[in-house]
Design a protein around this motif. Structure first.
Motif, PDB file in Angstrom:
ATOM      1  N   ILE A  24       1.016   7.099  -6.610  1.00  0.00           N
ATOM      2  CA  ILE A  24      -0.071   8.081  -6.728  1.00  0.00           C
ATOM      3  C   ILE A  24       0.457   9.485  -6.469  1.00  0.00           C
ATOM      4  N   PHE A  25       1.211   9.660  -5.389  1.00  0.00           N
ATOM      5  CA  PHE A  25       1.667  10.997  -5.013  1.00  0.00           C
ATOM      6  C   PHE A  25       2.804  11.516  -5.895  1.00  0.00           C
ATOM      7  N   LEU A  26       3.512  10.631  -6.576  1.00  0.00           N
ATOM      8  CA  LEU A  26       4.541  11.078  -7.516  1.00  0.00           C
ATOM      9  C   LEU A  26       3.930  11.671  -8.789  1.00  0.00           C
ATOM     10  N   LYS A  27       2.686  11.337  -9.079  1.00  0.00           N
ATOM     11  CA  LYS A  27       2.025  11.822 -10.299  1.00  0.00           C
ATOM     12  C   LYS A  27       1.537  13.263 -10.186  1.00  0.00           C
ATOM     13  N   ASN A  28       1.504  13.818  -8.975  1.00  0.00           N
ATOM     14  CA  ASN A  28       1.031  15.173  -8.748  1.00  0.00           C
ATOM     15  C   ASN A  28       2.209  16.054  -8.339  1.00  0.00           C
ATOM     16  N   LYS A  29       2.340  17.207  -8.972  1.00  0.00           N
ATOM     17  CA  LYS A  29       3.483  18.092  -8.740  1.00  0.00           C
ATOM     18  C   LYS A  29       3.605  18.502  -7.262  1.00  0.00           C
ATOM     19  N   GLU A  30       2.480  18.920  -6.666  1.00  0.00           N
ATOM     20  CA  GLU A  30       2.520  19.371  -5.272  1.00  0.00           C
ATOM     21  C   GLU A  30       2.842  18.252  -4.294  1.00  0.00           C
ATOM     22  N   THR A  31       2.183  17.108  -4.467  1.00  0.00           N
ATOM     23  CA  THR A  31       2.441  16.016  -3.532  1.00  0.00           C
ATOM     24  C   THR A  31       3.811  15.389  -3.777  1.00  0.00           C
ATOM     25  N   LYS A  32       4.280  15.430  -5.001  1.00  0.00           N
ATOM     26  CA  LYS A  32       5.635  14.928  -5.283  1.00  0.00           C
ATOM     27  C   LYS A  32       6.656  15.740  -4.490  1.00  0.00           C
ATOM     28  N   ARG A  33       6.496  17.062  -4.513  1.00  0.00           N
ATOM     29  CA  ARG A  33       7.392  17.939  -3.770  1.00  0.00           C
ATOM     30  C   ARG A  33       7.266  17.686  -2.266  1.00  0.00           C
ATOM     31  N   LEU A  34       6.043  17.511  -1.799  1.00  0.00           N
ATOM     32  CA  LEU A  34       5.808  17.298  -0.371  1.00  0.00           C
ATOM     33  C   LEU A  34       6.405  15.995   0.139  1.00  0.00           C
ATOM     34  N   ILE A  35       6.242  14.907  -0.610  1.00  0.00           N
ATOM     35  CA  ILE A  35       6.779  13.634  -0.111  1.00  0.00           C
ATOM     36  C   ILE A  35       8.304  13.653  -0.051  1.00  0.00           C
ATOM     37  N   VAL A  36       8.916  14.476  -0.896  1.00  0.00           N
ATOM     38  CA  VAL A  36      10.371  14.647  -0.810  1.00  0.00           C
ATOM     39  C   VAL A  36      10.714  15.482   0.419  1.00  0.00           C
ATOM     40  N   LEU A  37      10.039  16.609   0.591  1.00  0.00           N
ATOM     41  CA  LEU A  37      10.305  17.493   1.737  1.00  0.00           C
ATOM     42  C   LEU A  37      10.053  16.804   3.074  1.00  0.00           C
ATOM     43  N   LEU A  38       9.058  15.943   3.116  1.00  0.00           N
ATOM     44  CA  LEU A  38       8.716  15.246   4.358  1.00  0.00           C
ATOM     45  C   LEU A  38       9.609  14.032   4.622  1.00  0.00           C
ATOM     46  N   GLY A  39      10.494  13.715   3.684  1.00  0.00           N
ATOM     47  CA  GLY A  39      11.390  12.575   3.854  1.00  0.00           C
ATOM     48  C   GLY A  39      10.737  11.241   3.564  1.00  0.00           C
ATOM     49  N   ILE A  40       9.574  11.271   2.931  1.00  0.00           N
ATOM     50  CA  ILE A  40       8.863  10.036   2.593  1.00  0.00           C
ATOM     51  C   ILE A  40       9.451   9.414   1.327  1.00  0.00           C
ATOM     52  N   ILE A  97       0.845  -1.198   0.000  1.00  0.00           N
ATOM     53  CA  ILE A  97       0.000   0.000   0.000  1.00  0.00           C
ATOM     54  C   ILE A  97       0.878   1.245   0.000  1.00  0.00           C
ATOM     55  N   PHE A  98       1.942   1.233   0.788  1.00  0.00           N
ATOM     56  CA  PHE A  98       2.875   2.359   0.803  1.00  0.00           C
ATOM     57  C   PHE A  98       3.408   2.625  -0.609  1.00  0.00           C
ATOM     58  N   LEU A  99       3.864   1.580  -1.281  1.00  0.00           N
ATOM     59  CA  LEU A  99       4.417   1.749  -2.633  1.00  0.00           C
ATOM     60  C   LEU A  99       3.359   2.258  -3.610  1.00  0.00           C
ATOM     61  N   SER A 100       2.130   1.791  -3.464  1.00  0.00           N
ATOM     62  CA  SER A 100       1.045   2.293  -4.311  1.00  0.00           C
ATOM     63  C   SER A 100       0.808   3.780  -4.071  1.00  0.00           C
ATOM     64  N   LEU A 101       0.838   4.192  -2.815  1.00  0.00           N
ATOM     65  CA  LEU A 101       0.671   5.609  -2.484  1.00  0.00           C
ATOM     66  C   LEU A 101       1.803   6.450  -3.060  1.00  0.00           C
ATOM     67  N   ILE A 102       3.014   5.942  -3.012  1.00  0.00           N
ATOM     68  CA  ILE A 102       4.157   6.655  -3.594  1.00  0.00           C
ATOM     69  C   ILE A 102       3.880   6.922  -5.076  1.00  0.00           C
ATOM     70  N   THR A 142      12.803   9.372  -0.713  1.00  0.00           N
ATOM     71  CA  THR A 142      14.228   9.705  -0.642  1.00  0.00           C
ATOM     72  C   THR A 142      14.973   9.114  -1.834  1.00  0.00           C
ATOM     73  N   LYS A 143      16.213   9.486  -1.971  1.00  0.00           N
ATOM     74  CA  LYS A 143      17.053   8.910  -3.032  1.00  0.00           C
ATOM     75  C   LYS A 143      17.152   7.398  -2.849  1.00  0.00           C
ATOM     76  N   GLU A 144      17.300   6.975  -1.610  1.00  0.00           N
ATOM     77  CA  GLU A 144      17.376   5.536  -1.325  1.00  0.00           C
ATOM     78  C   GLU A 144      16.124   4.806  -1.817  1.00  0.00           C
ATOM     79  N   LEU A 145      14.971   5.381  -1.535  1.00  0.00           N
ATOM     80  CA  LEU A 145      13.717   4.761  -1.977  1.00  0.00           C
ATOM     81  C   LEU A 145      13.582   4.840  -3.500  1.00  0.00           C
ATOM     82  N   SER A 146      13.963   5.970  -4.073  1.00  0.00           N
ATOM     83  CA  SER A 146      13.929   6.123  -5.526  1.00  0.00           C
ATOM     84  C   SER A 146      14.808   5.071  -6.206  1.00  0.00           C
TER      85      SER A 146
END
Length: 92
Positions: A65-81, A58-63, A83-87
């Motif tokens: 979903i949130f990567l497809k939106n400009k605002e949430t993409k920026r937020l998940i990076v800023l929040l540390g959700i 579910i976490f990966l599915s949410l990632i 990361t480069k490691e996860l990418s």
């Protein structure tokens, strides 16, 4: 590269703590997000209220979903959700 269990728990905790904010940014109700993920609205509610642990799939599915939106993409990076490691893990 693999992400160990401790890292998974850290990422899941961060996502759970911020899920309602991220969901609101893309104007999705709990019901709509649940439909996209194939779970119940009660599951989303329980995760957001920290009454239930989110699964790694579910976490990966949410990632995704949130990567497809400009605002949430920026937020998940800023929040540390997200990361480069996860990418690196996702783009194997």
């Amino acid at each position: 590269m693999s992400i160990n269990k401790i890292d998974q728990e850290k990422y899941i905790k961060l996502m759970s703590e911020n899920l309602s904010v991220l969901r609101a940014k893309i104007n999705l109700s709990q019901e709509e997000l649940a439909d996209v993920l194939g779970v119940t609205r009660q599951t989303i509610s329980a995760v957001e209220n920290e009454q239930r642990n989110m699964s790694w799939p579910i976490f990966l599915s949410l990632i995704l979903i949130f990567l497809k939106n400009k605002e949430t993409k920026r937020l998940i990076v800023l929040l540390g959700i997200y990361t480069k490691e996860l990418s690196d893990f996702i783009t194997f």
